[in-house]
Write an enzyme that holds these catalytic residues in place. Structure first.
Site, short mmCIF file in Angstrom:
data_model
loop_
_atom_site.label_atom_id
_atom_site.label_comp_id
_atom_site.label_asym_id
_atom_site.label_seq_id
_atom_site.Cartn_x
_atom_site.Cartn_y
_atom_site.Cartn_z
N ASP A 1 0.81 -1.14 -0.18
CA ASP A 1 0.16 0.05 -0.03
C ASP A 1 0.94 1.33 0.16
O ASP A 1 1.76 1.23 0.64
CB ASP A 1 -0.89 0.02 1.14
CG ASP A 1 -1.82 1.12 1.30
OD1 ASP A 1 -2.75 1.02 0.36
OD2 ASP A 1 -1.70 1.81 2.15
N GLU B 1 1.49 -0.50 -4.96
CA GLU B 1 0.36 0.47 -5.43
C GLU B 1 1.17 1.71 -5.60
O GLU B 1 1.56 2.50 -4.89
CB GLU B 1 -0.57 0.60 -4.34
CG GLU B 1 -1.61 1.88 -4.48
CD GLU B 1 -2.38 2.36 -3.32
OE1 GLU B 1 -3.48 2.94 -3.54
OE2 GLU B 1 -1.84 2.06 -2.37
#
Ligand SMILES: [Ca+2]
Ligand SMILES: [Ca+2]
Length: 558
Positions: free
Chosen positions: A255, A295
């Site tokens: 993330d 990401e």
């Protein structure tokens, strides 16, 4: 709105393809032929080829990954919350769809201020979802089916309820005092950034009265940023990574990892962040066959995440397509659609692998991005499965799940509604209780049960498309060559491995059929239609393609 893709002719073409891919003798097509007699090529054992491609360190280049929101996937105990036991009970369903690997949204303990992306303990399971024993059982059952399991790793920040932060905020002298980014004022000349977007508040600094200092948070104030300049933080987070690798996870989706370190002038993928990523990669490389996907927070290019192609990420999301595909599909220019893929080819280092999405937990359902036009979301998925990269299918996109309208945390919850397994209200096979969030619109029309029974369904479309990819190296790692067509609304490109070449054709025009010529296409052989419906004819070095409105097709030409 229904499109011409639902027509009987299209359905027959798809059904014929599945029969062919399974090597089942069949002459089921009774519709009028829309293509000239096809060439035929020796068909290797695709199942054996798939097994080979999906074994060893390069498995991720050929896998189809499926993003699971555990909370919304399958409830096993009637509390309305999906859980690990429920997910485990659905592995056969996913295998049958053609899924090779799972990416689980955060499964660690969390106060759920950001849907689990606020972690309170890096080495435990959210009790709503089960126990570490349940997770180990999921791994065993997945691996038994030759399926991989990747988990979300959220390293930029923790929850403010993490023991590290509770300690850190308690005083200026505790053992975790420097584990977060602290300042005497609500600013810091060494931190030149604010919150990541307006959604997360006006200020990136929040007062902690206990130590009379402000802590830095790029996201919600309940998500303090870790201070990666503390060697103890580097060690603790790499140890947490090893904890899951030791349990047997096959990889991570990382993330917002570009945001780990901040400086006075830049806050995204600065050199220190890249150094940390190289350390993280070294940890993964000390285990066999593990992979991680970034990401990216740079939506135009993820090239920075790959390093030299071997020392940073295995994969990064190509968001230039993944977040913005609604734009090219609202027009008719093939070049607009092709550009993000050509950019990635030219900017990324050798060895980089794109991760391709059309939906995720962060964006609208494909149904919305396609403005509810079926042929549009199907072609978006078709591009996702045929352009270079590893497809990541967001749960429910195979059903064209409709958005919900209830926000528990924030409006991204519209795309996080429960999976619809059966046509039976009120729980639709997801739960025997009350779901934690209401279903999306018209669940009775978007169930796995209903879609499986319909050969023209979105589910059937996905299943057939994934079956075409299976065991064909050209789609995971083959070269891309975009063919210039004298009709600007026709997308035409080839994907080639050492042994095989495929031609992919698609129309950007949703109204009229199109015919165009790719001069000098130099196709190596005559076309064999594998998927969809179009006409491709070789004429010397040229190729003539006719494709219906919103049409698409895959041919083998070698
Ligand atoms: Ca449950
Ligand atoms: Ca940070």
């Amino acid at each position: 709105m229904r499109s011409p893709l639902s027509s009987a002719a299209h359905t027959v073409a798809l059904v014929a393809l599945v029969a062919g891919s399974l090597a089942v003798a069949s002459c089921s097509s009774s519709s009028k032929p829309t293509t000239p007699p096809s060439a035929t090529y020796p068909e290797p054992d695709r199942a054996a080829a798939a097994t080979k491609l999906l074994t060893g360190p390069d498995w991720y280049r050929h896998a189809v990954v499926y993003e699971v929101n555990v909370r919304s996937f399958q409830d096993s105990n009637g509390d309305g919350l999906g859980d690990l036991k429920g997910l485990t009970s659905r592995l056969d369903d996913l295998k049958s769809l053609g899924v090779d690997a799972l990416w689980l949204m955060p499964i660690m303990p969390t106060p759920f201020k950001d849907s689990g992306y606020d972690i309170a303990d890096y080495q435990a399971i959210n009790p709503d979802y089960g126990t570490l024993a349940d997770f180990d059982a999921l791994l065993v059952e997945a691996h038994k089916r030759s399926m991989r399991v990747m988990i979300d790793l959220v390293l930029n920040h923790t929850s403010d309820q993490h023991a590290w932060f509770k300690d850190s905020r308690s005083s200026k002298t505790n053992p975790h005092a420097d584990w977060y980014v602290w300042s005497d004022t609500p600013s810091d000349p060494n931190v030149g950034c604010g919150t990541f977007s307006a959604q997360f508040g006006a200020s990136a600094w929040e007062l902690a009265k206990e130590r009379n200092q402000y802590y830095f948070h790029r996201f919600y104030k309940q998500q303090p940023d870790l201070n990666y300049r503390s060697p103890a933080v580097v060690k603790a987070t790499l140890d947490a990574t090893r904890f899951w690798l030791d349990r047997g996870v096959d990889g991570f989706r990382c993330d917002v990892i570009g945001l780990l370190f901040e400086s006075a002038t830049a806050c995204d993928m600065i050199p220190e962040t890249k150094d940390y990523i190289r350390q993280l990669r070294a940890v993964l490389d000390s285990y066999p066959d593990r992979a991680m996907v970034a990401e990216s927070t740079n939506y135009s290019s993820a090239a920075d995440y790959f390093g030299d192609g071997k020392d940073m990420f295995h994969m990064a999301f190509n968001f230039a397509y993944g977040y913005f595909w609604g734009i090219p599909f609202s027009g008719t220019l093939s070049s607009t659609l092709e550009q993000p893929f050509l950019d990635s080819q030219s900017k990324n280092p050798l060895g980089a692998q794109d991760a391709l999405v059309i939906g995720s937990h962060d964006v609208a359902r494909a149904y919305d991005s396609a403005q509810s036009i079926e042929s549009r979301w199907r072609r978006a998925a078709f591009v996702q499965m045929t352009m270079p990269g590893t497809p990541y299918v967001y749960y429910g996109e195979e059903l064209a799940l409709r958005p919900g309208s209830t926000a528990v945390v924030d409006n991204r919850d519209y795309a996080r509604t429960p999976m619809v397994w059966t046509k039976a209200a009120p729980g639709y096979g997801f739960t025997t209780g009350t779901p934690w969030i209401p279903f999306g619109d018209v669940p009775e029309q978007t169930s796995v049960e209903g879609e499986k029974a319909d050969a023209s369904s979105n589910y059937a479309f996905y299943k057939q498309l994934l079956a075409v990819r299976r065991g064909r190296a050209a789609f995971g790692t083959g070269a891309l060559k975009v063919l210039a067509v004298d009709d600007p609304s026709i997308v035409l490109f080839t994907r080639s491995s050492a042994d095989e070449t495929y031609v992919i054709a698609m129309s950007m025009d949703e109204t009229d059929p199109h015919t165009g010529t790719a001069a000098g296409a130099a196709l190596p052989g005559d076309p064999q239609l594998l998927f969809g419906d179009a006409t491709l004819v070789r004429s010397g070095a040229d190729a003539k393609i006719t494709v219906a409105a919103a049409g698409m097709a895959i041919f083998r030409v070698k």
